[in-house]
Design an enzyme around this catalytic site. Structure first.
Site, mmCIF file in Angstrom:
data_model
loop_
_atom_site.group_PDB
_atom_site.id
_atom_site.type_symbol
_atom_site.label_atom_id
_atom_site.label_comp_id
_atom_site.label_asym_id
_atom_site.label_seq_id
_atom_site.Cartn_x
_atom_site.Cartn_y
_atom_site.Cartn_z
ATOM 1 N N LYS A 151 45.588 44.254 37.158
ATOM 2 C CA LYS A 151 44.151 43.977 37.111
ATOM 3 C C LYS A 151 43.301 45.222 37.316
ATOM 4 O O LYS A 151 42.271 45.385 36.674
ATOM 5 C CB LYS A 151 43.790 42.918 38.149
ATOM 6 C CG LYS A 151 44.247 43.249 39.554
ATOM 7 C CD LYS A 151 44.053 42.096 40.505
ATOM 8 C CE LYS A 151 44.725 42.353 41.838
ATOM 9 N NZ LYS A 151 46.192 42.260 41.759
ATOM 10 N N ASP A 161 39.843 43.381 44.903
ATOM 11 C CA ASP A 161 40.737 42.625 44.041
ATOM 12 C C ASP A 161 39.951 41.640 43.171
ATOM 13 O O ASP A 161 40.135 41.575 41.951
ATOM 14 C CB ASP A 161 41.760 41.882 44.906
ATOM 15 C CG ASP A 161 42.670 40.963 44.106
ATOM 16 O OD1 ASP A 161 43.702 41.438 43.591
ATOM 17 O OD2 ASP A 161 42.358 39.756 44.000
ATOM 18 N N LYS A 173 39.134 41.395 38.860
ATOM 19 C CA LYS A 173 39.343 40.179 38.086
ATOM 20 C C LYS A 173 38.034 39.708 37.436
ATOM 21 O O LYS A 173 38.032 39.222 36.303
ATOM 22 C CB LYS A 173 39.922 39.090 38.993
ATOM 23 C CG LYS A 173 41.313 39.439 39.515
ATOM 24 C CD LYS A 173 41.788 38.472 40.577
ATOM 25 C CE LYS A 173 43.186 38.834 41.073
ATOM 26 N NZ LYS A 173 43.659 37.943 42.160
#
Length: 429
Positions: free
Chosen positions: A106, A202, A206
Site C-alpha cells: 500500500k 497506514d 489506503k
C-alpha cells in the site's frame, strides 16, 4: 488444460508470503483448474535464507531478489516485502523482464502508483493489488470493474484493524487509549511500534489508493489529510454516547457536490450508532461506498492477517495468470478525470468541540459570538460547571474545516477559555 506451468516468484516469505506459498501448494489442483494451467513456485526471495520454511523447497530460496526477477522466464512476481525500496525497483525490473506483478504494498502504490502503472503498460503487463487496501475484502476489483459504469461519490471506511480494535475496546469497556493499546499489542493486533497504525499513516495510504480508483484521478499519499487517534479519550467516548454515536478512525474519500474536485482524509470521527460502520467491532474492516446508480454498498471482513491477505493475493494471482494465458491484460490505471484534490480546509462537515472555560456569567455568549463571527452555526450546547471551572460542549451544523479552524484559534484567545480539550468531526449522518 495447458500442461506447461505458469511460473511464479515470491518476494518475501513472512506471514503473508508463507501463507501464499502454502495455499499455492495445498490448493494446486484447484488453482490449475480455475486458471487453465498449473502454477509453479519458481523462486522465493528472502533476507534470512537459513530460516526453516515448512512446505518450501530450500532449493527455491534465494537472497538475490534482483537476479530472481531478472530470470526472464517468470510469468508473475508476487511482491509482499513492503516498503518503498527495494520493492519499487524489483517491481519495475520484473516488468522489464516480462513478468506481471501482484503486490500488497500500500505504501508504494500510494506514493508511486502512477509510475508503476505506466511501467506495467509500457511492457504490456498487469499490476494487481487487491491485498493492499483491505485484506481479504474484495474492494478494488468492485470499484475498478463492477462499478466501472457508475459514478462513485463517496468512500467511507474503517481500513485499519488495529485502530478499530483499540477504539472498540475503549468504547465497550471504558478503557483509556494506552490500556486498549497494551491489550492490542498483547493479542498481536498491534506492532511493537504502532505508529503507522495509530497515527493514520497506514489508513492514509489506503485512502489514496481508494480515492484514485473511485474518482479516476491520481491521488498521492501527500494529498491525503491525516490525523491520528492517540488523543482520543474516554471523555470523548462519553460525549459520543450522549449524542448516540461512537468513534471510529475513518478513511473518507469524497467527490465535491459540484463534481469538480475530490478530497481524501483520515481522522477519528463520531458516527451515529445507526450507521452500518458503527457496528464494526474488533479488528475487522468495513468500507461504505455511495454511488449514483448502485446507491449504498458495504464491504465487510477481516482486513489483515496472513490468511485473509493471502486470499486477496491468490485472487489476483488467478486473474493475472488467466490474462497471461489469453494474451490480454486487465484494467490499468484510470486517471482520465484528473480532478484536483482540494485541501482539508474545503471539507464541510459537523463538529463536536469540548472547551474548558471559566464558570461565570457571559462565557457562553462570548463563545457563541466567536462562532457567529466565523460563520459557524451552533446546533447544541451543553455546559457543566463546578468551583469556578466548567466544560462547554458545542456541536455545530455543517461548516468548512477552514471556518472551524479559524473559530478554534479565536476561542483560544479568549480569557474565559482555559483550553480546547477536544475537537472531533461528526460524520455519517
Amino acid at each position: 488444460m495447458r500442461t506447461r506451468p505458469l511460473k511464479v516468484a515470491l518476494l518475501g516469505c513472512g506471514v503473508v508470503g508463507s501463507e501464499v506459498a502454502r495455499i499455492m501448494t495445498t490448493h494446486a489442483d484447484d488453482l490449475a483448474a480455475r486458471i487453465g494451467a498449473p502454477v509453479e513456485l519458481a523462486g522465493v526471495a528472502v533476507r534470512r535464507p537459513d530460516k526453516v520454511r515448512e512446505g518450501i523447497d530450500p532449493a527455491l530460496v534465494t537472497t538475490d531478489a534482483t537476479a530472481l526477477v531478472k530470470r526472464g522466464d517468470l510469468d508473475v512476481v508476487v511482491e509482499v516485502i513492503g516498503g518503498i525500496e527495494p520493492a519499487r525497483t524489483l517491481i519495475t525490473t520484473a516488468f522489464e523482464h516480462g513478468a506481471s506483478v501482484v503486490s500488497a504494498n500500500k505504501a508504494l502504490l500510494a506514493q508511486d502508483g502512477a509510475a508503476l502503472h505506466a511501467a506495467a503498460e509500457e511492457h504490456g503487463r498487469d499490476l494487481y493489488y487487491e491485498a493492499a487496501v483491505a485484506g481479504a475484502i474484495p474492494l478494488i476489483r468492485p470499484l475498478r470493474e463492477s462499478l466501472a459504469g457508475d459514478k462513485v461519490n463517496r468512500v467511507l471506511g474503517i481500513v485499519n484493524g488495529t485502530t478499530n480494535f483499540i477504539l472498540d475496546k475503549m468504547d465497550s469497556t471504558g478503557a483509556g487509549y494506552q490500556e486498549a493499546l497494551d491489550e492490542a499489542t498483547a493479542l498481536g493486533y498491534a506492532e511493537a511500534d504502532p505508529t503507522a497504525d495509530v497515527e493514520g499513516f497506514d489508513a492514509a495510504a489506503k485512502a489514496a489508493i481508494l480515492a484514485g480508483i473511485a474518482f479516476h484521478t491520481r491521488v498521492r499519499l501527500d494529498d491525503v489529510y491525516r490525523e491520528g487517534m492517540t488523543e482520543v479519550t474516554a471523555a470523548d467516548f462519553a460525549s459520543a454516547k450522549e449524542m448516540g454515536c461512537t468513534i471510529k478512525l475513518l478513511a473518507i474519500c469524497e467527490r465535491a457536490a459540484d463534481g469538480a474536485s475530490v478530497t481524501a482524509r483520515v481522522h477519528p470521527a463520531m458516527i451515529p450508532l445507526s450507521h452500518p460502520l458503527a457496528s464494526v467491532r474488533g479488528a475487522y474492516n468495513a468500507v461504505f461506498v455511495e454511488s449514483d446508480a448502485a446507491g449504498q454498498l458495504m464491504f465487510y471482513g477481516p482486513g489483515a492477517g496472513g490468511s485473509p491477505t493471502a486470499s486477496a493475493v491468490l485472487g489476483d494471482l488467478v486473474a493475472v495468470c488467466r490474462n497471461r494465458l489469453s494474451g490480454a491484460t486487465g484494467p490499468g490505471e484510470s486517471a482520465y478525470a484528473a480532478l484536483p484534490v482540494s485541501p482539508m480546509g474545503d471539507v464541510v462537515t459537523r463538529y463536536h468541540i469540548s472547551l474548558d472555560v471559566a464558570d461565570k456569567p457571559g462565557v457562553l455568549a462570548q463563545v457563541a459570538t466567536v462562532f457567529a463571527e466565523h460563520g459557524v452555526s451552533i446546533d447544541t450546547v451543553r455546559q457543566q460547571g463546578k468551583d469556578g471551572e466548567a466544560s462547554l460542549v458545542v456541536v455545530t451544523h455543517r461548516a468548512s474545516d477552514a471556518a472551524l479552524h479559524g473559530t478554534v484559534e479565536a476561542l483560544r484567545k479568549l480569557d474565559t477559555v482555559r483550553g480546547v480539550a477536544s475537537i472531533m468531526r461528526v460524520e455519517g449522518e
